[in-house]
Design a protein around this motif. Structure first.
Motif, PDB file in Angstrom:
ATOM      1  N   GLY A   1      41.063  43.772  46.672  1.00 23.67           N
ATOM      2  CA  GLY A   1      42.389  43.168  46.822  1.00 23.67           C
ATOM      3  C   GLY A   1      43.518  44.101  46.427  1.00 23.67           C
ATOM      4  N   PRO A   2      43.517  44.644  45.208  1.00 17.13           N
ATOM      5  CA  PRO A   2      44.581  45.576  44.829  1.00 17.13           C
ATOM      6  C   PRO A   2      44.588  46.852  45.668  1.00 17.13           C
ATOM      7  N   LEU A   3      43.407  47.303  46.071  1.00 14.15           N
ATOM      8  CA  LEU A   3      43.325  48.509  46.896  1.00 14.15           C
ATOM      9  C   LEU A   3      43.998  48.295  48.246  1.00 14.15           C
ATOM     10  N   PHE A   4      43.711  47.175  48.886  1.00 14.26           N
ATOM     11  CA  PHE A   4      44.337  46.866  50.171  1.00 14.26           C
ATOM     12  C   PHE A   4      45.834  46.621  50.013  1.00 14.26           C
TER      13      PHE A   4
ATOM     14  N   LEU B   1      46.864  45.225  56.199  1.00 14.45           N
ATOM     15  CA  LEU B   1      46.289  45.508  54.887  1.00 14.45           C
ATOM     16  C   LEU B   1      47.017  44.742  53.783  1.00 14.45           C
ATOM     17  N   LEU B   2      48.332  44.624  53.905  1.00 17.30           N
ATOM     18  CA  LEU B   2      49.105  43.902  52.900  1.00 17.30           C
ATOM     19  C   LEU B   2      48.716  42.427  52.851  1.00 17.30           C
ATOM     20  N   VAL B   3      48.591  41.803  53.999  1.00 24.05           N
ATOM     21  CA  VAL B   3      48.236  40.379  54.054  1.00 24.05           C
ATOM     22  C   VAL B   3      46.808  40.155  53.552  1.00 24.05           C
ATOM     23  N   VAL B   4      45.892  41.005  53.987  1.00 21.68           N
ATOM     24  CA  VAL B   4      44.500  40.862  53.541  1.00 21.68           C
ATOM     25  C   VAL B   4      44.400  41.118  52.038  1.00 21.68           C
ATOM     26  N   GLY B   5      45.096  42.152  51.553  1.00 22.91           N
ATOM     27  CA  GLY B   5      45.073  42.450  50.123  1.00 22.91           C
ATOM     28  C   GLY B   5      45.661  41.335  49.286  1.00 22.91           C
ATOM     29  N   ALA B   6      46.765  40.743  49.753  1.00 22.75           N
ATOM     30  CA  ALA B   6      47.353  39.617  49.022  1.00 22.75           C
ATOM     31  C   ALA B   6      46.415  38.415  49.028  1.00 22.75           C
ATOM     32  N   GLY B   7      45.726  38.198  50.128  1.00 28.43           N
ATOM     33  CA  GLY B   7      44.741  37.112  50.186  1.00 28.43           C
ATOM     34  C   GLY B   7      43.577  37.339  49.233  1.00 28.43           C
ATOM     35  N   PHE B   8      43.083  38.571  49.192  1.00 29.36           N
ATOM     36  CA  PHE B   8      42.004  38.891  48.260  1.00 29.36           C
ATOM     37  C   PHE B   8      42.471  38.770  46.816  1.00 29.36           C
ATOM     38  N   TRP B   9      43.706  39.190  46.551  1.00 31.40           N
ATOM     39  CA  TRP B   9      44.243  39.080  45.194  1.00 31.40           C
ATOM     40  C   TRP B   9      44.282  37.608  44.782  1.00 31.40           C
ATOM     41  N   TRP B  10      44.776  36.770  45.693  1.00 34.53           N
ATOM     42  CA  TRP B  10      44.844  35.336  45.415  1.00 34.53           C
ATOM     43  C   TRP B  10      43.444  34.758  45.229  1.00 34.53           C
ATOM     44  N   ALA B  11      42.482  35.204  46.037  1.00 30.63           N
ATOM     45  CA  ALA B  11      41.121  34.671  45.966  1.00 30.63           C
ATOM     46  C   ALA B  11      40.390  35.103  44.697  1.00 30.63           C
TER      47      ALA B  11
END
Length: 134
Positions: A99-102, A64-74
């Motif tokens: 992104g922030p939720l994940f 979740l942390l990696v996916v959330g950081a990727g969404f935040w960046w995207a």
């Protein structure tokens, strides 16, 4: 709070604020973990419970942390709160909320996993007959 032209709450989320809140909630979540672990009878059962919780929760939290950081960046700076969900206009814009939720959920779970791992080491090192040994 102020709103921008799209109706999004200002100021926008910052990673440090999201991380601080996630760690705080994770530390509060340690209390039920300790209660659950100490309610399990038997030394080996307690150690096994803590090992499984730390492994599974840690793995899920890291994902979740990696996916959330990727969404935040995207999302390219257009990061929104969950309560700003109604301001989304396209399906692709949901990344700005997810992104922030994940990220918050992943950090929360990683704190719980670290606490379970530490408690597992304490239980393993407890002398026979102590209340922690079980």
């Amino acid at each position: 709070m102020a709103l921008d032209q799209d109706g999004v709450m200002l100021p926008r989320l910052r990673p440090a604020d999201v991380a601080r809140q996630a760690v705080t909630f994770g530390l509060l979540g340690v209390v039920p973990l300790v209660v659950a672990a100490l309610s399990i009878t038997g030394h080996s059962n307690r150690r096994e419970f803590l090992a499984v919780v730390s492994g599974l929760v840690g793995l899920f939290g890291a994902i979740l942390l990696v996916v959330g950081a990727g969404f935040w960046w995207a999302s390219a700076g257009d990061v929104r709160r969950v309560r700003d969900w109604r301001t989304l206009t396209t399906q692709a814009a949901s990344v700005t909320v997810v992104g922030p939720l994940f990220l918050r959920s992943g950090l929360f779970l990683l704190v719980l996993a670290a606490a379970a791992l530490g408690l597992g080491h304490l239980v393993a090192a407890a002398p026979y007959g102590s209340w922690l040994h079980g």
